[in-house]
Design a protein around this motif. Structure first.
Motif, PDB file in Angstrom:
ATOM      1  N   ILE A  11       0.829  -1.211   0.000  1.00 32.63           N
ATOM      2  CA  ILE A  11       0.000   0.000   0.000  1.00 32.63           C
ATOM      3  C   ILE A  11       0.860   1.256   0.000  1.00 32.63           C
ATOM      4  O   ILE A  11       0.569   2.221  -0.708  1.00 32.63           O
ATOM      5  N   TYR A  12       1.928   1.224   0.785  1.00 30.70           N
ATOM      6  CA  TYR A  12       2.819   2.376   0.904  1.00 30.70           C
ATOM      7  C   TYR A  12       4.244   1.955   0.545  1.00 30.70           C
ATOM      8  O   TYR A  12       5.074   1.717   1.417  1.00 30.70           O
ATOM      9  N   PRO A  13       4.552   1.816  -0.728  1.00 33.76           N
ATOM     10  CA  PRO A  13       5.891   1.378  -1.130  1.00 33.76           C
ATOM     11  C   PRO A  13       6.942   2.412  -0.735  1.00 33.76           C
ATOM     12  O   PRO A  13       6.647   3.600  -0.668  1.00 33.76           O
ATOM     13  N   PRO A  14       8.171   1.954  -0.441  1.00 37.92           N
ATOM     14  CA  PRO A  14       9.243   2.885  -0.073  1.00 37.92           C
ATOM     15  C   PRO A  14       9.481   3.910  -1.181  1.00 37.92           C
ATOM     16  O   PRO A  14       9.503   3.568  -2.364  1.00 37.92           O
ATOM     17  N   MET A  22      10.027   5.274  -6.351  1.00 41.27           N
ATOM     18  CA  MET A  22      10.101   4.062  -5.542  1.00 41.27           C
ATOM     19  C   MET A  22      11.554   3.591  -5.404  1.00 41.27           C
ATOM     20  O   MET A  22      12.334   3.651  -6.367  1.00 41.27           O
ATOM     21  N   VAL A  23      11.901   3.141  -4.187  1.00 40.05           N
ATOM     22  CA  VAL A  23      13.233   2.611  -3.917  1.00 40.05           C
ATOM     23  C   VAL A  23      13.086   1.272  -3.201  1.00 40.05           C
ATOM     24  O   VAL A  23      11.984   0.825  -2.893  1.00 40.05           O
ATOM     25  N   ASP A  24      14.207   0.622  -2.929  1.00 39.83           N
ATOM     26  CA  ASP A  24      14.171  -0.715  -2.345  1.00 39.83           C
ATOM     27  C   ASP A  24      13.797  -0.727  -0.868  1.00 39.83           C
ATOM     28  O   ASP A  24      13.228  -1.704  -0.373  1.00 39.83           O
ATOM     29  N   SER A  25      14.162   0.324  -0.136  1.00 42.19           N
ATOM     30  CA  SER A  25      13.901   0.325   1.299  1.00 42.19           C
ATOM     31  C   SER A  25      13.493   1.711   1.771  1.00 42.19           C
ATOM     32  O   SER A  25      13.740   2.713   1.085  1.00 42.19           O
ATOM     33  N   LEU A  29      17.604   6.883  -0.763  1.00 43.04           N
ATOM     34  CA  LEU A  29      17.682   7.750  -1.926  1.00 43.04           C
ATOM     35  C   LEU A  29      17.813   6.883  -3.174  1.00 43.04           C
ATOM     36  O   LEU A  29      18.481   5.846  -3.150  1.00 43.04           O
ATOM     37  N   CYS A  30      17.184   7.307  -4.254  1.00 43.80           N
ATOM     38  CA  CYS A  30      17.345   6.594  -5.519  1.00 43.80           C
ATOM     39  C   CYS A  30      18.747   6.884  -6.064  1.00 43.80           C
ATOM     40  O   CYS A  30      19.463   7.767  -5.563  1.00 43.80           O
TER      41      CYS A  30
END
Length: 241
Positions: A11-14, A22-25, A29-30
């Protein structure tokens, strides 16, 4: 719990702290924003963390400004240079109600301050005047200090220092004008004075420009009985930034 975490992530992706992609965690920062963030590294001034030429290893060096006018603290460290993404993150934390930036900020600062002060050092944020605190609703330096305490194990005292009177912005002011404005503007909170007697202090702030505010804080701590004072900031305004 794992299923709940998976559902929340769906629902709330990093999201990237800088651009929102969107990032992995969480709290990351991308790649693009990471490349725009100038982390402090290499040879730096031991007092103000200004980047210096050369590759001094295990040698304490100082910039010309700190040699001419030594700071009233022992060591000073910064995680970022106040430019590009570093400047954007500081401003979002300070004025944009982006309080979630405080935790990764403390993480970046953790490595910078490692070994800087004794284990019994007390972490204290640069204070805001109560009127400014009411308007902003939070002290960004106190948020960073709290997370830095959890990460380093150093005890924190969020209200060690106070501003008994409100001061105008220091932007554009000369060194003498800044000193006059800050004269008597920051002090150790009387009921907290016992916390720093014969104890080192680590002052925490979001950004260092000339260091005038941090100097006023350091002098107040030393006058109240601190054995030494060190400084840790998220970002440092560099001469070539």
């Amino acid at each position: 719990m794992r299923l709940l975490q998976t559902a929340l992530t769906a629902i709330y992706p990093p999201r990237c702290l800088g651009c929102g992609d969107m990032v992995d965690s969480d709290f990351g920062l991308c790649g693009v924003c990471w490349g725009k963030t100038a982390f402090v590294g290499g040879t730096v001034c031991d007092s103000c963390s200004t980047p210096l030429p050369g590759s001094a290893q295990d040698e304490v060096v100082h910039c010309d400004a700190c040699l001419r006018a030594p700071k009233p603290w022992k060591h000073g460290r910064a995680a970022l240079i106040y430019t590009g993404m570093g400047r954007k993150l500081v401003l979002q934390l300070k004025h944009g109600d982006r309080q979630e930036i405080a935790k990764p900020a403390a993480g970046w600062m953790q490595q910078a301050v490692a070994g800087m002060a004794a284990d019994n050092a007390l972490i204290a944020p640069v204070p805001l005047h109560w009127m400014r605190l009411v308007k902003r609703r939070y002290n960004q330096s106190a948020l960073i200090a709290t997370h830095l305490s959890a990460m380093t194990g150093h005890e924190v005292c969020a209200d060690l220092l106070e501003r008994p009177r409100r001061t105008p912005s220091l932007d554009g002011k000369t060194k003498g004008e800044r000193a006059d404005i800050l004269d008597g503007a920051i002090r150790v909170t009387p009921r907290r004075r016992h916390r720093i007697v014969n104890r080192p202090v680590i002052l925490v702030d979001d950004v260092m420009t000339t260091g005038a505010t941090l100097a006023a804080c350091a002098e107040a701590c030393r006058a109240a009985g601190a054995t030494e004072v060190c400084v840790a900031v998220l970002a440092r305004v560099a001469k070539d930034a």
